[in-house]
Design an enzyme around this catalytic site. Structure first.
Site, PDB file in Angstrom:
ATOM      1  N   SER A  72      -7.984  -0.437  -0.950  1.00 52.02           N
ATOM      2  CA  SER A  72      -7.222   0.374   0.157  1.00 52.02           C
ATOM      3  C   SER A  72      -6.766  -0.655   1.005  1.00 52.02           C
ATOM      4  O   SER A  72      -7.241  -1.734   1.492  1.00 52.02           O
ATOM      5  CB  SER A  72      -8.156   1.480   0.724  1.00 52.02           C
ATOM      6  N   ALA A  73      -5.152  -0.319   1.612  1.00 54.81           N
ATOM      7  CA  ALA A  73      -4.800  -1.100   2.349  1.00 54.81           C
ATOM      8  C   ALA A  73      -4.856  -2.710   2.320  1.00 54.81           C
ATOM      9  O   ALA A  73      -4.759  -3.614   3.081  1.00 54.81           O
ATOM     10  CB  ALA A  73      -5.299  -1.019   3.938  1.00 54.81           C
ATOM     11  N   CYS A  74      -4.666  -2.901   0.918  1.00 52.66           N
ATOM     12  CA  CYS A  74      -4.442  -4.370   0.368  1.00 52.66           C
ATOM     13  C   CYS A  74      -3.166  -4.741  -0.189  1.00 52.66           C
ATOM     14  O   CYS A  74      -2.964  -5.751  -1.082  1.00 52.66           O
ATOM     15  CB  CYS A  74      -5.659  -4.904  -0.527  1.00 52.66           C
ATOM     16  N   HIS A 121      -6.902   2.948  -9.754  1.00 53.59           N
ATOM     17  CA  HIS A 121      -6.184   2.891  -8.272  1.00 53.59           C
ATOM     18  C   HIS A 121      -5.343   1.665  -8.457  1.00 53.59           C
ATOM     19  O   HIS A 121      -5.508   0.484  -7.751  1.00 53.59           O
ATOM     20  CB  HIS A 121      -7.468   2.528  -7.518  1.00 53.59           C
ATOM     21  N   ASN A 164       3.344  -1.844  -0.788  1.00 56.70           N
ATOM     22  CA  ASN A 164       4.196  -2.997  -0.640  1.00 56.70           C
ATOM     23  C   ASN A 164       4.947  -3.815  -1.718  1.00 56.70           C
ATOM     24  O   ASN A 164       5.837  -3.793  -1.882  1.00 56.70           O
ATOM     25  CB  ASN A 164       3.645  -4.072   0.392  1.00 56.70           C
ATOM     26  N   ARG A 189      -0.681   6.710   8.973  1.00 54.68           N
ATOM     27  CA  ARG A 189      -0.044   6.834   7.505  1.00 54.68           C
ATOM     28  C   ARG A 189       1.273   7.655   7.449  1.00 54.68           C
ATOM     29  O   ARG A 189       1.447   8.361   8.634  1.00 54.68           O
ATOM     30  CB  ARG A 189      -1.049   8.002   6.617  1.00 54.68           C
ATOM     31  N   ARG A 205     -11.070   7.747   4.953  1.00 52.89           N
ATOM     32  CA  ARG A 205     -12.008   8.447   4.130  1.00 52.89           C
ATOM     33  C   ARG A 205     -13.546   8.078   4.573  1.00 52.89           C
ATOM     34  O   ARG A 205     -13.692   7.312   5.427  1.00 52.89           O
ATOM     35  CB  ARG A 205     -11.640   7.824   2.752  1.00 52.89           C
ATOM     36  N   TYR A 218      -8.482  14.676   6.607  1.00 54.88           N
ATOM     37  CA  TYR A 218      -7.788  13.494   6.637  1.00 54.88           C
ATOM     38  C   TYR A 218      -7.619  13.027   5.188  1.00 54.88           C
ATOM     39  O   TYR A 218      -8.435  12.942   4.533  1.00 54.88           O
ATOM     40  CB  TYR A 218      -8.481  12.223   7.512  1.00 54.88           C
ATOM     41  N   ASP A 251      -0.004   4.158  -6.051  1.00 52.60           N
ATOM     42  CA  ASP A 251      -1.635   4.245  -5.600  1.00 52.60           C
ATOM     43  C   ASP A 251      -2.342   4.358  -6.635  1.00 52.60           C
ATOM     44  O   ASP A 251      -3.632   3.985  -6.968  1.00 52.60           O
ATOM     45  CB  ASP A 251      -1.560   5.162  -4.454  1.00 52.60           C
ATOM     46  N   LYS A 253      -7.740  10.986  -4.493  1.00 47.55           N
ATOM     47  CA  LYS A 253      -8.855  10.205  -4.712  1.00 47.55           C
ATOM     48  C   LYS A 253      -9.698  11.203  -5.455  1.00 47.55           C
ATOM     49  O   LYS A 253     -10.652  10.695  -6.643  1.00 47.55           O
ATOM     50  CB  LYS A 253      -9.387   9.545  -3.425  1.00 47.55           C
TER      51      LYS A 253
HETATM   52  P1  GTP Z   1      -3.815   2.241   0.369  1.00 49.57           P
HETATM   53  O1  GTP Z   1      -2.755   3.133   0.678  1.00 49.57           O
HETATM   54  O2  GTP Z   1      -4.832   2.266   1.266  1.00 49.57           O
HETATM   55  O3  GTP Z   1      -4.254   2.271  -0.960  1.00 49.57           O
HETATM   56  O4  GTP Z   1      -3.244   0.877   0.679  1.00 49.57           O
HETATM   57  P2  GTP Z   1      -2.119  -0.312  -0.001  1.00 49.57           P
HETATM   58  O5  GTP Z   1      -3.125  -0.888  -1.134  1.00 49.57           O
HETATM   59  O6  GTP Z   1      -0.891   0.451  -0.586  1.00 49.57           O
HETATM   60  O7  GTP Z   1      -1.712  -1.398   1.100  1.00 49.57           O
HETATM   61  P3  GTP Z   1      -0.312  -1.353   1.713  1.00 49.57           P
HETATM   62  O8  GTP Z   1       0.699  -1.919   0.825  1.00 49.57           O
HETATM   63  O9  GTP Z   1       0.082  -0.131   2.491  1.00 49.57           O
HETATM   64  O10 GTP Z   1      -0.676  -2.683   2.807  1.00 49.57           O
HETATM   65  C1  GTP Z   1      -1.647  -2.723   3.701  1.00 49.57           C
HETATM   66  C2  GTP Z   1      -1.399  -3.716   4.732  1.00 49.57           C
HETATM   67  O11 GTP Z   1      -1.333  -4.876   3.875  1.00 49.57           O
HETATM   68  C3  GTP Z   1      -0.227  -3.331   5.469  1.00 49.57           C
HETATM   69  O12 GTP Z   1      -0.396  -3.754   6.931  1.00 49.57           O
HETATM   70  C4  GTP Z   1       0.705  -4.562   4.968  1.00 49.57           C
HETATM   71  O13 GTP Z   1       1.712  -5.042   5.821  1.00 49.57           O
HETATM   72  C5  GTP Z   1      -0.183  -5.692   4.466  1.00 49.57           C
HETATM   73  N1  GTP Z   1       0.347  -6.375   3.419  1.00 49.57           N
HETATM   74  C6  GTP Z   1       1.004  -5.841   2.182  1.00 49.57           C
HETATM   75  N2  GTP Z   1       1.282  -7.030   1.279  1.00 49.57           N
HETATM   76  C7  GTP Z   1       1.133  -8.015   1.798  1.00 49.57           C
HETATM   77  C8  GTP Z   1       1.177  -9.494   1.586  1.00 49.57           C
HETATM   78  O14 GTP Z   1       1.829  -9.670   0.573  1.00 49.57           O
HETATM   79  N3  GTP Z   1       0.801 -10.287   2.595  1.00 49.57           N
HETATM   80  C9  GTP Z   1       0.202  -9.742   3.661  1.00 49.57           C
HETATM   81  N4  GTP Z   1      -0.121 -10.917   4.128  1.00 49.57           N
HETATM   82  N5  GTP Z   1       0.045  -8.592   3.896  1.00 49.57           N
HETATM   83  C10 GTP Z   1       0.482  -7.695   3.291  1.00 49.57           C
HETATM   84  C1  SPV Z   2      -6.678   4.646   0.118  1.00 46.53           C
HETATM   85  O1  SPV Z   2      -7.778   4.791   0.967  1.00 46.53           O
HETATM   86  O2  SPV Z   2      -7.093   4.017  -0.966  1.00 46.53           O
HETATM   87  C2  SPV Z   2      -5.806   5.646   0.261  1.00 46.53           C
HETATM   88  C3  SPV Z   2      -5.746   6.315   1.542  1.00 46.53           C
HETATM   89  O3  SPV Z   2      -4.877   5.631  -0.468  1.00 46.53           O
HETATM   90  S1  SPV Z   2      -6.690   7.914   1.170  1.00 46.53           S
HETATM   91  O4  SPV Z   2      -5.733   8.984   0.471  1.00 46.53           O
HETATM   92  O5  SPV Z   2      -7.019   8.360   2.369  1.00 46.53           O
HETATM   93  O6  SPV Z   2      -7.843   7.787   0.391  1.00 46.53           O
HETATM   94 MN    MN Z   3      -5.181   3.797  -2.004  1.00 43.13          MN
END
Ligand code: GTP
Ligand code: SPV
Ligand code: MN
Length: 598
Positions: free
Chosen positions: A261-263, A239, A267, A378, A69, A210, A286, A219
């Site tokens: 994002s990515a937190c 979110h 998972n 992704r 993004r 993307y 999400d 989003k």
């Molecule tokens: P978006 O799709 O961007 O919104 O991301 P998301 O919030 O769905 O994050 P996602 O679950 O894809 O995890 C992102 C990264 O964090 C990955 O590399 C995971 O391996 C890492 N991660 C997820 N959960 C944990 C956790 O409990 N502990 C740690 N240390 N890392 C984690």
């Molecule tokens: C985020 O960044 O929170 C995502 C990926 O879920 S995107 O769809 O590119 O915004």
């Molecule tokens: Mn997201």
């Protein structure tokens, strides 16, 4: 916009403006998806993965500049600048439409204009909303086909007279007569615009192909435009992941979680508990749309139909459900592949196959230190394929929420989990969330902590102060005892060696268990200045090999660190200006007072 005629008029207007070679209405059929995919494979835009290992899967490599993004190029173009607020980029809508009309003029030359009618939310849900994306990217079409309910069923509702959000998208790379196309067309950064017009409920996105820049149901619509609709209509567009948790006794709880994002949303949504007898099922990973039910409880639907998940770090160990989901009918972007159609990314938990080509299309040398997959690589995969998908994940009225989690990546200060004293204090917790910026956004601040209220900083379609007011108003729409409890979690505390202290992933079930016990009133907790925190003994750590001192440490509140945190929160609140709700300043004052008592 509303109804069939407006849709036809709009498509014709855009066709005349963008001058594509052809117009194609997407029906949503499997044959159509297959023929679009075949066409892209033939043109060398996509590659098919090994049919035995990954049936029906394809892989795409984006342009090296178009990998996430682009928040600097994202605009909330309300009539008044103050309505977009301090957290959004603003341009005058008349001016911005002029600029964009210039850019869209002839922008689809040499390409096909696709019309994608779609529903955000189950097609039969009263909470669903319709949109139509016009795009010149066949990649966007096949992704939207997974991420939304796209095609004829949505079109039928529009033809029956329903409202829809017009979502206009072009990769911004017209083809001159005889000009050869590139695999991933897009426009340079200063020509990219992800523009939202709140008063028109319209989205114009130019120049990027993307993820969140281009799949406009996600989003742009389900968060930015929907957050405005939610404010006006009295609900919440967030979110958040949504999960269903079942205890060994068979008691069911639903939990949502707002992490940036990515937190860790995907998972947590697919977590496999490491404690006996517990079960987690997935409702969404999400986005959550939450409405107040007649009984005063908050009910959440997942407006999406697929997962657009981060690939790196996804393994059999960290997320076996995601690994099972993506085995078929999945689109991968910016990972590493080889001539055998094998697939790999960092943290997949298996040895890298030989002769990989990295995400940039170059032969990958494992010794080079370069990443084979982009950190924001992704997968786009149907939610229905997830082995842990909850049977009622498409329930038209949604699922009743018992707890809301907020949290982010914080190496220090924030404990593993703490519970709010009440709703207002919980909203305060959401409003002060901070997190280290990840690769999900193109930024020079990756790794630095930024405040990200309810993980919505880049996704609130209006003034952040008004957004927080909408959260606070829940106690008027419902009552304290019916609303979900709010918890702040942090899986990402690090020790002196820079290692994560909490094992995370499946072991997060141990924290979820404590949360359900708090809801049921059976778990003890210590009252601290920041909220209720479990003692070491209050967490079920059976079978877990951890350093007791370190775990005690992440359950301890360091007053000096928190006083510093409070100072930084005040700065952050002041930056939001006069619309910042007084109640949240009251909470901050009270926090500082509690921290100063002995
Ligand atoms: P978006 O799709 O961007 O919104 O991301 P998301 O919030 O769905 O994050 P996602 O679950 O894809 O995890 C992102 C990264 O964090 C990955 O590399 C995971 O391996 C890492 N991660 C997820 N959960 C944990 C956790 O409990 N502990 C740690 N240390 N890392 C984690
Ligand atoms: C985020 O960044 O929170 C995502 C990926 O879920 S995107 O769809 O590119 O915004
Ligand atoms: Mn997201």
């Amino acid at each position: 916009m509303k109804g069939k005629q407006m849709l036809l008029d709009w498509v014709e207007e855009i066709r005349a403006l963008t001058t594509p070679d052809e117009v194609h209405w997407f029906s949503g059929s499997q044959e159509e998806i297959k023929s679009l995919t075949d066409m892209m494979v033939e043109k060398g835009i996509a590659e098919r993965l090994n049919e035995e290992l990954y049936p029906g899967c394809t892989h795409f490599r984006s342009d090296a500049s178009d990998v996430a993004r682009v928040e600097d190029r994202t605009f909330i173009s309300s009539k008044l600048e103050e309505d977009s607020g301090p957290t959004n980029n603003w341009e005058d809508p008349v001016e911005l439409k002029k600029t964009l009309t210039g850019l869209f003029t002839g922008s689809m030359k040499g390409r096909t204009l696709y019309v994608i009618p779609f529903s955000m939310g189950p097609i039969d849900s009263p909470y669903s909303k319709l949109g139509v994306e016009i795009t010149d990217s066949p990649y966007v079409v096949i992704n939207m086909a997974i991420m939304t309910r796209a095609g004829d069923a949505a079109l039928a509702r529009i033809e029956a007279g329903e409202e829809f959000v017009p979502c206009l998208h072009s990769v911004g790379a017209p083809l001159e007569e005889g000009q050869e196309d590139v695999a991933w067309p897009c426009a340079p950064m200063d020509k990219k615009y992800i523009a939202h017009f709140p008063e028109d409920r319209a989205i114009w996105s130019f120049g990027s192909g993307y993820g969140g820049n281009a799949l406009l149901g996600k989003k742009c619509f389900a968060l930015r435009i929907a957050s405005i609709q939610a404010r006006d209509e009295g609900w919440l567009a967030e979110h958040m992941l949504i999960l269903k948790l079942t205890s060994p006794e068979g008691k069911v709880y639903h939990v949502t979680g707002a992490f940036p994002s990515a937190c860790g949303k995907t998972n947590l949504a697919m977590l496999v508990p490491t404690i006996e007898g517990w079960k987690v099922e997935t409702v969404g990973d999400d986005i959550a749309w939450m409405h107040y039910g007649e009984d005063g409880r908050l009910y959440a639907i997942n407006p999406e139909a697929g997962f657009f998940g981060v690939a790196p770090g996804t393994s059999e160990k960290s997320n076996p459900s995601a690994m099972a989901t993506i085995q078929k009918n999945t689109i991968f972007t910016n990972n590493a592949t080889n001539a055998k159609g094998e697939l790999w990314w960092e943290g997949m938990g298996v040895e890298a196959p030989e002769n990989l080509v990295d995400w940039k299309g170059q032969p990958w040398d494992p010794e080079s230190g370069e990443k084979a997959a982009h950190p924001n690589a992704r997968f786009t995969t149907p939610a229905s394929q997830c082995p842990t998908i909850a049977p009622d994940w498409e329930a038209p009225m949604g699922v009743p929420i018992d707890a809301i989690l907020v949290g982010g990546r914080r190496a220090t200060t924030i404990p593993l989990v703490h519970e709010s004293f009440n709703w207002q204090h919980g909203v305060f917790m959401g409003s002060i969330m901070g997190s280290e910026v990840t690769a999900a956004v193109i930024s020079d601040k990756i790794g630095q902590v930024r405040r990200d209220p309810f993980a919505m900083l880049p996704f609130i379609g209006y003034h952040v102060g008004d957004y927080l007011k909408n959260w606070l108003s829940a106690t008027e729409k419902s009552s304290e005892d019916k609303l979900p409890r709010i918890f702040y979690v942090n899986w990402f505390r690090k020790n002196d060696e820079g290692k994560f202290i909490w094992p995370g992933f499946g072991d997060n079930s141990r924290v979820l268990k404590w949360i359900t016990e708090r809801i049921d009133g059976t778990a003890p907790a210590r009252k601290t200045p920041i909220g209720y925190v479990p003692a070491f003994e209050d967490l079920d750590l059976t079978g877990l090999d951890v350093d007791e001192e370190e775990i005690r440490d992440i359950l301890t509140i360091d007053r000096d660190e928190w006083l510093e945190e409070a100072r930084s929160i005040r700065e952050h609140f002041d930056g939001y200006g006069e619309k910042m709700p007084r109640e949240l300043y009251d909470e901050l004052d009270a926090l500082e007072e509690r921290l100063s008592e002995d």
